[in-house]
Design a protein around this motif. Structure first.
Motif, PDB file in Angstrom:
ATOM      1  N   THR A 138       0.849  -1.202   0.000  1.00 31.41           N
ATOM      2  CA  THR A 138       0.000   0.000   0.000  1.00 31.41           C
ATOM      3  C   THR A 138       0.879   1.244   0.000  1.00 31.41           C
ATOM      4  OG1 THR A 138      -1.730   1.234   1.156  1.00 31.41           O
ATOM      5  CG2 THR A 138      -0.304  -0.122   2.525  1.00 31.41           C
TER       6      THR A 138
ATOM      7  N   ILE B 292       6.097  -1.151 -10.518  1.00 28.92           N
ATOM      8  CA  ILE B 292       4.730  -1.475 -10.059  1.00 28.92           C
ATOM      9  C   ILE B 292       4.127  -2.569 -10.939  1.00 28.92           C
ATOM     10  CG2 ILE B 292       2.401  -0.559  -9.714  1.00 28.92           C
ATOM     11  CD1 ILE B 292       3.838   2.184  -9.122  1.00 28.92           C
TER      12      ILE B 292
ATOM     13  N   VAL C 157       2.787  -6.320  -9.648  1.00 31.75           N
ATOM     14  CA  VAL C 157       1.458  -6.900  -9.919  1.00 31.75           C
ATOM     15  C   VAL C 157       1.619  -8.197 -10.713  1.00 31.75           C
ATOM     16  CG1 VAL C 157      -0.811  -6.488 -10.946  1.00 31.75           C
ATOM     17  CG2 VAL C 157       0.376  -4.612  -9.811  1.00 31.75           C
TER      18      VAL C 157
ATOM     19  N   THR D 189      -0.835  -7.621  -4.725  1.00 36.48           N
ATOM     20  CA  THR D 189      -1.926  -6.653  -4.845  1.00 36.48           C
ATOM     21  C   THR D 189      -1.390  -5.292  -4.403  1.00 36.48           C
ATOM     22  OG1 THR D 189      -3.533  -8.377  -4.368  1.00 36.48           O
ATOM     23  CG2 THR D 189      -4.267  -6.100  -4.084  1.00 36.48           C
ATOM     24  N   VAL D 190      -1.506  -4.304  -5.277  1.00 34.67           N
ATOM     25  CA  VAL D 190      -0.935  -2.979  -4.980  1.00 34.67           C
ATOM     26  C   VAL D 190      -2.056  -1.949  -4.867  1.00 34.67           C
ATOM     27  CG1 VAL D 190       0.626  -1.167  -5.771  1.00 34.67           C
ATOM     28  CG2 VAL D 190       1.212  -3.564  -6.173  1.00 34.67           C
ATOM     29  N   CYS D 191      -2.131  -1.298  -3.722  1.00 29.46           N
ATOM     30  CA  CYS D 191      -3.110  -0.225  -3.506  1.00 29.46           C
ATOM     31  C   CYS D 191      -2.375   1.118  -3.511  1.00 29.46           C
ATOM     32  CB  CYS D 191      -3.787  -0.368  -2.144  1.00 29.46           C
ATOM     33  SG  CYS D 191      -4.748  -1.871  -1.953  1.00 29.46           S
ATOM     34  N   PHE D 192      -2.956   2.097  -4.183  1.00 28.10           N
ATOM     35  CA  PHE D 192      -2.395   3.456  -4.170  1.00 28.10           C
ATOM     36  C   PHE D 192      -3.496   4.458  -3.837  1.00 28.10           C
ATOM     37  CE2 PHE D 192       1.644   2.344  -6.110  1.00 28.10           C
ATOM     38  CZ  PHE D 192       2.471   3.393  -5.719  1.00 28.10           C
TER      39      PHE D 192
ATOM     40  N   VAL E 232      -3.306  -1.043 -10.541  1.00 28.79           N
ATOM     41  CA  VAL E 232      -3.369  -0.909  -9.075  1.00 28.79           C
ATOM     42  C   VAL E 232      -4.824  -0.727  -8.632  1.00 28.79           C
ATOM     43  CG1 VAL E 232      -1.087   0.208  -9.080  1.00 28.79           C
ATOM     44  CG2 VAL E 232      -3.149   1.631  -8.909  1.00 28.79           C
TER      45      VAL E 232
ATOM     46  N   SER F 124      -6.982   1.759  -7.114  1.00 28.79           N
ATOM     47  CA  SER F 124      -6.947   3.200  -6.860  1.00 28.79           C
ATOM     48  C   SER F 124      -7.980   3.507  -5.769  1.00 28.79           C
ATOM     49  CB  SER F 124      -7.292   3.948  -8.150  1.00 28.79           C
ATOM     50  OG  SER F 124      -7.311   5.328  -7.911  1.00 28.79           O
TER      51      SER F 124
ATOM     52  N   LYS G 168      -9.427  -6.970  -6.660  1.00 27.56           N
ATOM     53  CA  LYS G 168     -10.012  -5.668  -7.039  1.00 27.56           C
ATOM     54  C   LYS G 168     -11.491  -5.838  -7.392  1.00 27.56           C
ATOM     55  CE  LYS G 168      -7.797  -2.790  -9.979  1.00 27.56           C
ATOM     56  NZ  LYS G 168      -7.469  -2.048 -11.221  1.00 27.56           N
TER      57      LYS G 168
END
Lengths: 450, 123
Positions: free
Chosen positions: A255, A280, A284, A289-292, A308, A310, A406
């Motif tokens: 995150t 990034i 993935v 799992t990438v949260c921004f 990501v 968002s 997501k």
């Protein structure tokens, strides 16, 4: 602006008096008079100091309070002012270093002969800003000036994780990494028993120091939704390197509560962002799992990347009214055609200051309000909350892909139908650019899996 | 010589990233299916890393290139140009070369771009 030094001047005692600096001096209330120079002598010294360009603030019975620029001080007292750093003890929470600007032991120091001051002044000492011995509370304080949320309870309740925690779904065994400004080991985290690890990216040092307070505070939002995670905070300088360091820790979720407000109409991605973009995508592609954060009125990258999650912002008031907040971003990307942000939302404050969630910070940090706590909450707060819910999903099903996570978050979110975001987009039934699919509902997300 | 060394020691450390291979200008062409195409051969990254480390630059290698840091004077010496810091508030212009850098012959064929990442905004 020139650096100013404050100093105290001690006037020489009269013949019938003792010097406060004599080896046998032992000042006490009972004998204080013995060390007191005649007041007219103090006044005379004060006037003479002013004549040589020194600002005299107060002429006291025992010393004169004065100031001048550092350069002036060096010239008048024929000395050199140096920066001295001292490490403080751990007992002085949050303040690891104490800085003094003063002549060193080895430096010359002479009382000036101008105006015959060398015959009148005994000593002059630079006075330093003292250390503040504040203590940090282990529980968030109540401030009565306005409605605010507290961690972990209020955030947990609104994000619908409390019942999941009771069922043992806490993010146990899931690794979440967070690159940010630093991660102070606040007593709150210790009291809560969180698995809290922080590391320094290769271009940083002292990962437990967080002069901003941002990383320390925002990770409390993550723990509020996922108290059982294995947390790795990565202190950041070069964000690309910090992100890659996070990836190397092989987390399930990353995150990030930061970005660049550059994805504006009629622009293209500047070259300096390409390494971060690749890092990034790589994360993935590895199943992370990438949260921004979507940004606080920013046209944020990487928050606008399609790969990501968002995270935008929803505000909930004391009467449990849910609405989009004018503090949070939501826009159509120029760089990634067709991409609309945010996907989903966490909790975020409202204009003008968004001081909505009470969060732990290091004593003396920029964001501190009182006793090691501050009140702040842009989409910086929302992203870690949502990342925590991603961790809960990963605990229930380790094989979920970033895309699947997501989608689950989107289709189970609470639709928000009121309010307007920072870009003037109004929330309406169904997905919209104000809040995406709405506020993440952890309970519904988990139930979709079980 | 000693004076120059002291200048370098007191100099601010500047971060920069190095990418290898062909520069892809279209951001939509960089995506998950194509990600492996952006990974340069390890030998090339390692060769450049060693070269730059010898010149006094700290390098961290990764799948896509190098993340580096060094004092300003060292970077200016290696790439034979000046570094300019325009404004701390405008991150597009945070650090940049005043003229095109002269990439040393030993690594000239390998490097596609050198960028200076400014600090991001904390949201």
């Amino acid at each position: 602006m020139e650096k100013k030094v404050n100093f105290e001047v001690i006037v020489k005692p009269s013949r019938d008096q003792k010097s406060i600096y004599a080896t046998d001096a032992f000042p006490a209330v009972s004998n204080l008079q013995e060390y007191k120079p005649p007041m007219d002598k103090n006044v005379e010294v004060g006037r003479k100091l002013e004549r040589i360009g020194i600002t005299v603030h107060h002429i006291g019975e025992y010393s004169i309070s004065a100031s001048c620029t550092a350069k002036q001080f060096e010239k008048i007292f024929h000395t050199k002012i140096r920066k001295h750093k001292f490490r403080t003890t751990e007992a002085i929470a949050g303040q690891k270093e104490f800085v003094m600007n003063s002549p060193g032991q080895e430096d010359p120091f002479e009382i000036p002969t101008d105006e015959g001051l060398d015959q009148l002044i005994e000593r002059a000492y630079i006075q330093h800003t003292p250390q503040y011995f504040s203590t940090e509370r282990t529980i968030p304080p109540f401030w009565n000036d306005k409605f605010r949320l507290r961690v972990p309870s209020d955030v947990a309740q609104i994000m619908k994780v409390s019942s999941l925690h009771k069922r043992g779904i806490t993010g146990d065994g899931v690794k979440v990494a967070m690159p940010d400004s630093g991660f102070y080991h606040h007593p709150y985290f210790i009291e809560q028993g969180y698995n809290f690890l922080s590391i320094a990216a290769p271009d940083t040092v002292d990962h437990t120091t967080d002069f901003s307070g941002h990383g320390t505070g925002e990770c409390a939002n993550l723990f509020a939704t996922a108290p059982g995670i294995n947390f790795i905070g990565v202190k950041m300088d070069n964000p690309t390197l910090a992100f890659k360091t996070a990836v190397e820790m092989k987390p399930d979720v990353i995150t990030c509560s930061w970005g660049y407000s550059l994805d504006k109409p009629e622009t293209s991605m500047p070259n300096f962002l390409i390494p971060l973009h690749l890092a990034i995508l790589d994360a993935v592609s590895k199943g992370i799992t990438v949260c921004f954060s979507a940004g606080n009125g920013h046209f944020s990258f990487p928050g606008a990347m399609p790969e990501v999650i968002s995270v935008g912002g929803v505000v909930v008031d004391e009467n449990l009214n849910y609405s989009a907040t004018a503090y949070a971003s939501g826009f159509t990307s120029t760089w990634f055609p067709g991409r609309k942000t945010p996907d989903v939302c966490g909790l975020c404050g409202e204009l003008p200051t968004a001081d909505y969630i009470v969060l732990p910070v290091m004593s003396g940090a920029d964001l501190e309000k009182e006793d090691g706590w501050g009140a702040f909450s842009g989409t910086s707060a929302a992203s870690p909350m949502v990342a925590g819910v991603c961790a809960l999903l990963k605990q229930v099903d380790k094989n979920l892909t970033p895309d699947e996570i997501k989608n689950i978050l989107k289709y189970t979110a609470k639709d928000i139908v009121a309010g307007t975001n920072a870009h003037g987009k109004t929330a309406a039934p169904g997905p919209d650019e104000a809040t995406g699919y709405g506020l993440v509902d952890a309970d519904r997300a988990i139930n979709a899996l079980l | 010589m000693l004076g120059q060394l002291l200048d370098i020691m007191e100099d601010e450390l500047i971060n920069f990233d190095i990418l290898f291979g062909e520069k892809v200008k279209d951001e939509t062409a960089r995506n998950i299916p194509s990600i492996d195409q952006h990974k340069p051969p390890f030998e090339i990254v390692e060769k450049c890393r060693r070269f730059l480390v010898e010149k006094g630059i700290t390098c961290h290698s990764h799948d896509f290139g190098l993340s580096c840091s060094a004092p300003k004077l060292v970077i200016e010496k290696v790439f034979q140009t000046k570094l300019i810091k325009n404004s701390e508030s405008s991150y597009l212009d945070y650090w940049r070369f005043s003229n095109s850098p002269k990439i040393p012959d030993e690594i000239l064929q390998d490097i596609s771009q050198i960028t200076f990442p400014p600090p991001p905004e904390l949201f």
